[in-house]
Write an enzyme that holds these catalytic residues in place. Structure first.
Site, PDB file in Angstrom:
ATOM      1  N   TYR A  15       0.830  -1.223   0.000  1.00 57.05           N
ATOM      2  CA  TYR A  15       0.000   0.000   0.000  1.00 57.05           C
ATOM      3  C   TYR A  15       0.852   1.257   0.000  1.00 57.05           C
ATOM      4  O   TYR A  15       2.061   1.208   0.061  1.00 57.05           O
ATOM      5  CB  TYR A  15      -1.053  -0.013   1.099  1.00 57.05           C
ATOM      6  CG  TYR A  15      -0.662  -0.140   2.554  1.00 57.05           C
ATOM      7  CD1 TYR A  15       0.623   0.030   3.030  1.00 57.05           C
ATOM      8  CD2 TYR A  15      -1.662  -0.435   3.488  1.00 57.05           C
ATOM      9  CE1 TYR A  15       0.917  -0.080   4.374  1.00 57.05           C
ATOM     10  CE2 TYR A  15      -1.378  -0.544   4.842  1.00 57.05           C
ATOM     11  CZ  TYR A  15      -0.082  -0.369   5.267  1.00 57.05           C
ATOM     12  OH  TYR A  15       0.204  -0.473   6.593  1.00 57.05           O
ATOM     13  N   GLU A  16       0.127   2.362  -0.171  1.00 59.08           N
ATOM     14  CA  GLU A  16       0.768   3.675  -0.245  1.00 59.08           C
ATOM     15  C   GLU A  16       1.714   3.763  -1.441  1.00 59.08           C
ATOM     16  O   GLU A  16       2.810   4.327  -1.364  1.00 59.08           O
ATOM     17  CB  GLU A  16       1.500   3.952   1.079  1.00 59.08           C
ATOM     18  CG  GLU A  16       1.676   5.408   1.398  1.00 59.08           C
ATOM     19  CD  GLU A  16       0.645   6.295   0.755  1.00 59.08           C
ATOM     20  OE1 GLU A  16      -0.499   6.281   1.218  1.00 59.08           O
ATOM     21  OE2 GLU A  16       0.967   7.006  -0.212  1.00 59.08           O
ATOM     22  N   GLY A  17       1.258   3.189  -2.581  1.00 59.89           N
ATOM     23  CA  GLY A  17       2.111   3.106  -3.760  1.00 59.89           C
ATOM     24  C   GLY A  17       2.992   1.887  -3.606  1.00 59.89           C
ATOM     25  O   GLY A  17       3.838   1.844  -2.698  1.00 59.89           O
TER      26      GLY A  17
END
Ligand SMILES: Cc1cc2nc3c(=O)[nH]c(=O)nc-3n(C[C@H](O)[C@H](O)[C@H](O)COP(=O)(O)OP(=O)(O)OC[C@H]3O[C@@H](n4cnc5c(N)ncnc54)[C@H](O)[C@@H]3O)c2cc1C
Length: 602
Positions: free
Chosen positions: A445-447
């Site tokens: 997550y978060e890129g």
């Protein structure tokens, strides 16, 4: 139950010996109020809270998980596992959420160099729990940077106090990495508000029972917005409207349709959020929403690195205990435990290899996170404009490395530590498999880490012709050139810097001809950068620990040099394999016809 004792001596070593934090704070009028006595108290309090409150509910939280149901009013309701509410109340009441917040709105204004250590401890002891306050901190940073004064007055104090929490609502079913194609719509109303309609998925803490209100930061598009990411705006959408006097008003039209059933972080509610003409207010300017959201996203990227570090630290501490207890086989260098049927695992060199991999990663990760935190503090608090600009550039360059390299090394380390347990690491009883499962998400997550790598090589290196990377490499060379310690890390770090410089030139020279070069090389380029960064961190730690032979902690300091030896001999050589892969370029991937990748028909 898992064991944890906060590595306070290591934390103080990084703060005091490596970065001389107090000197930095005292020399800066904006930070002169921060002193080491206060910071030591903060660290000790967090060490206690993490160990005594958050760790005990980590395992049960995983077993029980967050639960979703539909309430009497038709809205989604999420309950967190037993003990979470009480722990959250204690956490909020102790002021932890506002520790780094702006004092103008009730925050305590501590620098990132301090808050990152507190974050490490909560992520070490309870990754699921840590996400609730951390999303709130990230959302409050975005509001602080881009919201109107009225919005800041409305939300920040309550978020710092923990009465209200925050979320980031970016992802949609068809739009994850590519936010330019989001469909959530924002239609303006006469009163200045907007009606927000759309579905967001995977929203961490989108609904829960920990706070009175939840403040959603939502990316959406106005009807006439330009296509792609240039047409994204940011809106603040509270679960409950806020009256003029700050009290809670009517329920907004936003509700959790369901929660995801996941591999790990099961006590963190990952929600599908339905916005059905929910009232929202623009934050900053129309179509400038992605830039405004990036304040939160960059914060979260650093935080994910700390999540990885936390996973590594907990796995290491528990594997260490096990390796000292478990009797299995005789040591190759002679019987160590003649009274028992076998020697402890810790006598086997291969067990030490796995433990040292994790230990080296934990120490270098902490040092690197602190390095980046220091740059963030300079960018935020310095009174020297040139220093601020240089620090901000360094943070931008290294944010993707902090996110991706720390979390990649973390998964590797947690698996190494799980391996120390043999089959006992695979069964639930010992808690090691939970650490691996929980830590895995930080790479995604978060890129994703692939996207972080593209950000590094594409946006942070190629876009400025490599000048920001050159400046960093120059800094590394200058540091090593000035080192007084006599240690193999010096030559190894210089070699790593040379490799990074040469690769940067090679990739930049190839990208005009080979269109897929950045995409095909980015992951290995980030790995090379990460290893070079960690070599630099070990160089700093070695330099900071030399000349301490007469110190009470002489052995502690001597072991820093030994760990650096381990890193140089047994870990850093990997940089050359990744460099070779970068040199091989994208051609081995693009050589295939698309047919090769066509799924077979039944
Ligand atoms: C537990 C959990 C919590 C989350 N919390 C939040 C949250 O709070 N808020 C929020 O908004 N989102 C959240 N997310 C969403 C998360 O950020 C996304 O899952 C992630 O950014 C990837 O998007 P995606 O899953 O749609 O994958 P996709 O974008 O479909 O990507 C699939 C794969 O393709 C790769 N890829 C994509 N584009 C390219 C490219 N151009 N070049 C090379 N490779 C590419 C990716 O790296 C990935 O490996 C959460 C997700 C999970 C699982």
């Amino acid at each position: 139950m898992a064991v944890y004792n906060a590595p306070l001596q290591d934390m103080r070593f990084i703060l005091n010996d490596v970065f001389d934090a107090e000197k930095l704070w005292q020399a800066n009028e904006n930070l002169a109020h921060v002193d080491m006595d206060t910071v030591n108290m903060i660290l000790e309090e967090m060490a206690k809270l993490s160990k005594n409150v958050l760790l005990p509910i980590n395992r049960e939280g995983d077993e029980e998980g967050a639960k979703h149901s539909i309430g009497a009013d038709g809205n989604g309701v999420v309950s967190t596992p037993a003990g979470f509410k009480e722990a959250y109340a204690q956490y909020a009441e102790s002021g932890w959420i506002g520790l780094g917040g702006d004092p103008e709105y009730g925050g305590q204004g501590f620098p990132k160099m301090v808050t990152m250590l507190a974050e490490e401890m909560i992520f070490t002891t309870n990754q699921s729990f840590a996400l609730y306050p951390n999303l709130t901190v990230g959302a409050s940073l975005a509001l602080l940077a881009s919201a109107s004064e009225e919005q800041k007055q409305t939300y920040l104090e309550k978020m710092y106090s923990g009465e209200w929490s925050g979320t980031m609502c970016l992802t949609e079913p068809h739009a994850g990495t590519d936010l330019g194609i989001i469909k959530t719509k924002a239609v303006p109303n006469d009163d200045g508000s907007y009606d927000i309609t759309g579905t967001k998925i995977f929203i961490t803490g989108g609904e829960h029972d920990l706070t009175d209100n939840i403040i959603h930061l939502v990316l959406a598009k106005t009807l006439d917005a330009p296509a792609g990411s240039r047409g994204i705006s940011l809106f603040v959408v509270p679960k409950f409207h806020v009256n003029a006097d700050g009290s809670l008003g009517e329920r907004n039209h936003v509700s959790a349709g369901s929660i995801e059933h996941k591999m790990g972080i099961k006590a963190s509610a990952t929600c599908v959020m339905n916005f059905d003409n929910a009232k929202g207010w623009l934050v900053g300017q129309e179509n400038k929403g992605l830039a405004a959201m990036f304040v939160m996203m960059n914060y979260e990227r650093l935080t994910m690195g700390l999540q990885g570090l936390g996973g590594t630290e907990l796995a290491y501490q528990n594997a260490l205990v096990y390796a000292n207890d478990r009797l299995q086989s005789r040591s190759d260098s002679g019987v160590k435990n003649p009274d028992k049927s076998a020697d402890q695992l810790i006598h086997h060199a291969d067990i030490r290899r796995m433990l040292l991999n994790a230990k080296a990663n934990a120490e270098a990760s902490r040092c690197f996170a602190m390095y980046v935190a220091r740059q963030l503090d300079i960018a935020k608090f310095s009174t020297d404009d040139d220093a601020k600009k240089a620090a901000a550039e360094r943070v931008a360059l290294l944010t993707p490395v902090t996110k991706a390299f720390l979390t990649d090394k973390a998964l590797e380390s947690t698996i190494d530590c799980q391996q120390v347990f043999g089959g006992h690491g695979y069964i639930r009883e010992w808690g090691m498999e939970q650490i691996v499962r929980d830590t895995r998400i930080a790479q995604i997550y978060e890129g994703t880490n692939g996207i972080q790598s593209l950000d590094l090589l594409g946006r942070k290196v190629a876009k400025n012709g490599g000048t920001h990377m050159d400046a960093f490499i120059t800094e590394i060379r200058e540091f090593v050139g000035n080192m007084t310690a006599d240690h193999a890390i010096k030559e190894a770090t210089l070699k790593a810097a040379d490799t990074l410089e040469e690769l940067t030139k090679t990739v930049l020279a190839n990208i005009s001809e080979r269109k897929d070069e950045i995409n095909g090389c980015a992951v290995d380029y980030l790995q090379v950068t990460g290893y070079a960064c960690y070599a630099y961190m070990f160089a700093m730690m070695v330099e900071a620990s030399q000349g301490k032979e007469q110190s009470e902690s002489a052995e502690f300091y001597a072991n820093k040099a030994k760990l650096a030896d381990y890193y140089v001999g047994r870990v850093l050589p990997r940089i050359h394999a990744h460099a070779k892969m970068v040199r091989a370029g994208s051609e081995p991937m693009t050589a295939f016809d698309l047919d090769y990748f066509t799924p077979a028909e039944a």
